[in-house]
Design a protein around this motif. Sequence first.
Motif: not given
Length: 265
Positions: A193-210, A248-255
């Motif tokens: 009612d107060y805003f219009k959607i200018e843009k919506q987007e999704e993208f994948r990233v791999d985040i490093p963790f221990t 393993p001690e280090k890995f990537l998690i899909k986000h």
Amino acid sequence: MSDKDIVINNIDAGKSFNWGKTSKDYAKYRDIYPEEFYQYIINLGLCKDGQKCLDIGTGTGVLPRNMYKYGAEWTGIDISENQINEAKELANEAEMNIDFYTCDAKDVNVNNASLDVITACQCIWYLNHGITAPKFAKFLKDDGSFLILYMGWLPFEDEIAGKSEELILKYNPKWTGCGDTVHPVWVPEEYLDYFKIEKQEEFRVDIPFTRDSWNGRMRACRGTSASMTSETFIAWENEHVKMLEEYPEKFLIKHYISIAWLKKR
């Protein structure tokens, strides 16, 4: 003053949670957004060069602190006093001039038409939209923007994320923050009612963790320390740490990252 428990009927079947219980882990383990997350916002022309920005549900101030270098003037609010105390400490350590306040989003008050951008990162589902939608529009300048931001792990695509979710559900079966898939971040209809959607987007990233940092990320989750009893939390964590020893001690998690850019009507 201690943080109050929060109860929202459509979240975790109405089971209470308290972000203040997670604050130390939140400050240490949830500053994990990749640079492309912040760069995406900058590429929209937002949160930079003297713009006045308000971050709703700021937690430990992750968004304002990481975007401070781009030159916007930031204020962050959060309902949790413990979260705000951590945000202030981290900003002070980094010599950042950011205003942080303990405040419920529905009660925030700034000058009308004074803001360029309002951000809501990882928190849109906690707001009282009937109150915040008109408020946010009132606070923003005529060309102002409301950014709804989200990053989530992908349990059906990532083995470690999936097994971690299963373990949380074993100890906290009412937790509803599970089973995510790539999809547009939620834009509650009240805002349209107060805003219009200018843009919506999704993208994948791999985040490093221990192992330690992923366990910390899980500790700073609504489904664990924010809502479990201390005894249940200890049992869950012991089992989670043991589970992670298989990897393993280090890995990537899909986000994935999901952003909705709304502009004031």
